[in-house]
Design a protein around this motif. Structure first.
Motif, short mmCIF file in Angstrom:
data_model
loop_
_atom_site.label_atom_id
_atom_site.label_comp_id
_atom_site.label_asym_id
_atom_site.label_seq_id
_atom_site.Cartn_x
_atom_site.Cartn_y
_atom_site.Cartn_z
N MET A 25 0.85 -1.20 0.00
CA MET A 25 0.00 0.00 0.00
C MET A 25 0.88 1.24 0.00
SD MET A 25 -2.89 1.19 2.75
CE MET A 25 -3.83 -0.26 2.44
N LEU A 26 0.61 2.10 -0.94
CA LEU A 26 1.40 3.31 -1.04
C LEU A 26 0.75 4.44 -0.27
CD1 LEU A 26 2.37 3.17 -4.80
CD2 LEU A 26 3.74 2.49 -2.84
N PRO A 27 1.53 5.27 0.41
CA PRO A 27 0.96 6.38 1.17
C PRO A 27 0.39 7.45 0.27
CG PRO A 27 3.36 6.49 1.16
CD PRO A 27 2.98 5.19 0.51
N ARG A 28 -0.71 8.05 0.70
CA ARG A 28 -1.30 9.16 -0.03
C ARG A 28 -1.39 10.36 0.89
NH1 ARG A 28 -6.27 6.20 -3.36
NH2 ARG A 28 -4.95 4.77 -4.54
N ARG A 29 -1.43 11.55 0.29
CA ARG A 29 -1.44 12.80 1.05
C ARG A 29 -2.55 12.80 2.10
NH1 ARG A 29 0.49 17.82 0.72
NH2 ARG A 29 1.76 17.22 -1.05
N ARG A 30 -2.10 13.12 3.33
CA ARG A 30 -3.00 13.29 4.47
C ARG A 30 -3.85 12.05 4.75
NH1 ARG A 30 0.28 16.61 4.39
NH2 ARG A 30 0.00 18.85 4.25
N THR A 31 -3.41 10.87 4.29
CA THR A 31 -4.19 9.65 4.50
C THR A 31 -3.42 8.71 5.40
OG1 THR A 31 -5.17 9.86 2.32
CG2 THR A 31 -5.32 7.72 3.38
N LEU A 32 -4.05 8.20 6.42
CA LEU A 32 -3.40 7.27 7.33
C LEU A 32 -3.32 5.91 6.67
CD1 LEU A 32 -5.09 8.17 10.72
CD2 LEU A 32 -3.04 9.14 9.70
N LEU A 33 -2.25 5.19 6.94
CA LEU A 33 -2.12 3.84 6.41
C LEU A 33 -3.15 2.93 7.08
CD1 LEU A 33 1.73 3.28 6.23
CD2 LEU A 33 0.16 3.77 4.37
N THR A 53 13.73 6.80 3.21
CA THR A 53 13.62 5.86 2.10
C THR A 53 14.98 5.44 1.56
OG1 THR A 53 11.47 6.78 1.45
CG2 THR A 53 12.66 5.53 -0.21
N GLY A 54 15.87 6.40 1.38
CA GLY A 54 17.17 6.08 0.81
C GLY A 54 17.92 5.04 1.59
N THR A 55 17.71 5.01 2.89
CA THR A 55 18.42 4.08 3.75
C THR A 55 17.74 2.72 3.81
OG1 THR A 55 19.24 5.91 5.10
CG2 THR A 55 19.34 3.72 6.07
N PHE A 56 16.42 2.71 4.05
CA PHE A 56 15.78 1.40 4.25
C PHE A 56 15.31 0.74 2.95
CE2 PHE A 56 12.09 4.30 5.20
CZ PHE A 56 11.20 3.85 4.24
N ALA A 57 15.17 1.51 1.85
CA ALA A 57 14.67 0.91 0.60
C ALA A 57 15.69 0.91 -0.52
CB ALA A 57 13.41 1.64 0.15
N LEU A 58 16.60 1.90 -0.55
CA LEU A 58 17.54 2.01 -1.67
C LEU A 58 18.89 1.35 -1.39
CD1 LEU A 58 16.95 5.74 -2.74
CD2 LEU A 58 15.64 3.69 -3.35
N GLU A 105 7.24 -2.89 -1.74
CA GLU A 105 6.87 -2.18 -2.97
C GLU A 105 7.88 -1.09 -3.31
OE1 GLU A 105 5.12 -0.58 -6.34
OE2 GLU A 105 5.02 -2.56 -5.40
N GLU A 106 8.33 -0.34 -2.30
CA GLU A 106 9.35 0.69 -2.55
C GLU A 106 10.65 0.06 -3.04
OE1 GLU A 106 9.12 4.56 -1.90
OE2 GLU A 106 7.48 3.45 -2.83
N ALA A 107 11.04 -1.06 -2.42
CA ALA A 107 12.26 -1.75 -2.84
C ALA A 107 12.14 -2.23 -4.28
CB ALA A 107 12.55 -2.91 -1.90
N ARG A 108 10.96 -2.73 -4.65
CA ARG A 108 10.78 -3.24 -6.01
C ARG A 108 10.95 -2.13 -7.04
NH1 ARG A 108 7.73 -2.63 -9.86
NH2 ARG A 108 6.30 -1.30 -8.69
N ARG A 109 10.26 -1.01 -6.85
CA ARG A 109 10.30 0.01 -7.90
C ARG A 109 11.64 0.73 -7.96
NH1 ARG A 109 8.25 5.37 -7.42
NH2 ARG A 109 8.13 6.12 -5.28
N TRP A 110 12.25 1.01 -6.80
CA TRP A 110 13.55 1.67 -6.83
C TRP A 110 14.65 0.70 -7.22
CZ3 TRP A 110 13.51 6.58 -7.36
CH2 TRP A 110 12.53 7.37 -6.75
N GLY A 111 14.53 -0.56 -6.82
CA GLY A 111 15.51 -1.56 -7.24
C GLY A 111 15.52 -1.73 -8.76
N ASP A 112 14.34 -1.71 -9.35
CA ASP A 112 14.25 -1.80 -10.82
C ASP A 112 14.96 -0.62 -11.48
OD1 ASP A 112 12.81 -4.13 -10.61
OD2 ASP A 112 10.86 -3.22 -11.05
#
Length: 330
Positions: free
Chosen positions: A1-9, A101-106, A313-320
């Motif tokens: 699930m991707l975060p959206r503006r002002r929306t709680l996960l 993000t750069g640390t935990f996903a990239l 999901e973040e790892a998948r898209r940035w890893g690609d």
């Protein structure tokens, strides 16, 4: 699930049933938590958005949990030095971390070997919040719009330069995503912090930079920097005249610097649950929301259960992207 503006996960009601701790000593340790200072490690130098969010969190955790939460900055290795210190810490709830993000996903895709297991070395507490970046040039630059930037880049392939807050940070990868989608090339110039990055653009040492909202907004409002676009899905309420990169023609573009709250793997689940609930309550406080809104930081306030699928999901898209662009640490 991707975060959206002002929306709680999803899952704000809690992190679900957790196993009870065994042993009277362990129970007493949890029930009395915290009974000494808690260190929150930020894996970058003071200043910048990660430090801002961590210090705001620490201030209110101290009040809410009647303890002493202090931020410790451990910069180095694109955040991996400080993040690794969290993974190696005793899992008792007294060493925590806030990493972007750069640390935990990239980082897992940029370093051949990390001194910790990025998937198994941590107990995620919450995805706290996130902010976008403005594509900034000096106010006197001849580049006045995103279309001007693309035209200049195509006229001089590899000649324009962009400053980042460090190799492997989101301020490095977000421009690479733009270049990948627009079919252009620029020179990457890595600096050691977001503060040095913005100064490089102001001093015209680099043609542009993707600068986080916390850092960029004061310079945009003072007229020292010109914002061509913003990297979020929606426009920034603080600078609504600046279009998104998607509006500029990069359909589907999104790059945000998100902040995860972590404990070492093996931390008692009841402490993780207590910290997760406290973080959500803090992020719902009007005074906290006002400070984050002023910096154009979006509140996610996620649960620990919601974090792993988001991270995957973040790892998948940035890893690609990293593989496609053959990006390596310099």
């Amino acid at each position: 699930m991707l975060p959206r503006r002002r929306t709680l996960l999803a899952g704000l009601g809690g992190i679900g049933a957790l196993p009870l701790l065994s042993g009277g000593v362990a129970r007493a340790q949890v029930q009395g938590y915290p009974n000494r200072a808690v260190t929150i490690i930020v894996p970058f130098a003071p200043g910048g958005s990660t430090d801002f969010v961590a210090r705001l969190l620490a201030q209110h955790l101290s009040a809410k949990l009647n303890g002493n939460f202090v931020v410790e900055n451990r910069a180095g290795g694109s955040g991996t030095l400080g993040h690794g210190a969290v993974a190696r810490a005793r899992p008792d709830g007294y060493t925590l971390g806030v990493s972007p993000t750069g640390t935990f996903a990239l980082a897992p895709f940029l370093f051949e070997k990390l001194p910790y297991d990025s998937e198994k070395g941590f107990a995620p507490i919450s995805l706290l919040a996130g902010n976008a970046m403005f594509v900034c040039v000096h106010s006197s630059s001849d580049i006045k719009t995103y279309a001007d930037l693309v035209a200049a880049a195509k006229a001089q392939p590899g000649k324009l330069s962009y400053a980042s807050a460090g190799a492997g940070t989101i301020a490095h990868l977000a421009p690479e995503l733009m270049l990948d989608m627009s079919g252009t090339e620029m020179l990457h110039v890595a600096y050691r912090s977001g503060g040095l990055q913005v100064q490089a653009v102001i001093a015209r040492e680099a043609n542009l930079g993707f600068i986080d909202t916390v850092t960029a907004i004061p310079y945009i409002q003072s007229g020292e920097l010109r914002a061509l676009a913003v990297t979020s899905v929606g426009r920034s309420p603080q600078v609504p005249q600046v279009p998104t990169l998607a509006e500029c023609g990069l359909t589907g573009y999104r790059a945000t610097n998100d902040f995860g709250f972590f404990a070492p793997a093996g931390t008692p689940p009841e402490i993780v649950r207590q910290l997760s609930a406290a973080a959500r309550e803090i992020l719902a406080m009007p005074e906290v929301k006002a400070r984050l809104d002023a910096a154009s930081i979006d509140i996610y306030a996620g649960t620990s259960e919601a974090f792993p699928p988001y991270q995957a999901e973040e790892a998948r898209r940035w890893g690609d992207l990293i593989r496609r662009r053959n990006i390596k640490m310099e």
